[in-house]
Design an enzyme around this catalytic site. Sequence first.
Site, short mmCIF file in Angstrom:
data_model
loop_
_atom_site.label_atom_id
_atom_site.label_comp_id
_atom_site.label_asym_id
_atom_site.label_seq_id
_atom_site.Cartn_x
_atom_site.Cartn_y
_atom_site.Cartn_z
N GLU A 1 26.51 -35.97 -69.40
CA GLU A 1 27.58 -35.96 -68.28
C GLU A 1 28.23 -34.84 -68.23
OE1 GLU A 1 28.47 -40.19 -67.20
OE2 GLU A 1 28.30 -40.49 -69.21
N GLU B 1 22.08 -44.32 -71.91
CA GLU B 1 23.17 -45.73 -71.77
C GLU B 1 22.63 -46.89 -71.53
OE1 GLU B 1 25.81 -41.93 -70.95
OE2 GLU B 1 23.78 -42.66 -70.62
#
Length: 280
Positions: free
Chosen positions: A128, A148
């Site tokens: 990210e 995730e």
Amino acid sequence: MSNSALQPPVHSEELKVEFPAEHVLLLTFNRPKSLNAMTPRMTNDLQNVLDWFEAEPQLWVAIVTGAGRIFCAGADLKAWNNDQQQDKTDEQERIAADVHGFGSLSRRQSTKPIIAAVHGGAYGGGMEILLNCDIVVVSEGAKFALPEVKRGVVAIQGGIPRIAQIAGHQLASELLLLGRTIDAAEAQKRFGFVNQIVPPSKVLPAALAVAKQIISNSPDAVQSTKEGLLMSQQLNFHQTLLANVGSAASTRVYKGENIKEGLKAFSEKRAPLWKNPAKL
């Protein structure tokens, strides 16, 4: 002011702060034994140093890298769990209030260019971070994933909108919904978030070479351009144009000294001598 005179905020050993060239800040995640997994302490260090970087006229570009064999493996779950046990803040509230995102980088809206120099790869929050950088230089054989969903959580710290903007809905879904791992070649050619792939020993030199190319340009123009790029993520074509040209950074471009120097240097057939941007 020389780089030696710069005084960054006090920070822990989890973050290295260096100045490898004039106008360039180098930040190194420094938990190699833990694959540079992000802790609350490292996040606090990054926030303080990056806030200082934003306000320091002498610094025009930042490079972010990781010590050891990987850029960042995501969050240090044990450290975050311990911190949350003490904090008791609702996780959703904490994420919403954290304007700069994972590692104070994944949602940071800096008007100064940030380059990711990635050894080995990046996972979860580490990916990210690099998705929010302006230029991404990676090592051959590097691996990337937003896993995730495999852990029961969500890439909500900026990963979802950024990969969707870069790669498009279907390719973004492939990473986000499957949690699959991709290599450097696929990250560059298919998903489009890697600029350069180089041998591992060349990652930092290549990133520094990019930084030097950026600082050969007017810092006023670069920062106004970066601001326009950020605006374009949220506004349509016409709105971006009007917002950018009417901004304080744009006024600094057209009213400042560097535009005069750039035009003068062009007519005199020499390299321009840029000045530090005035504080806005």
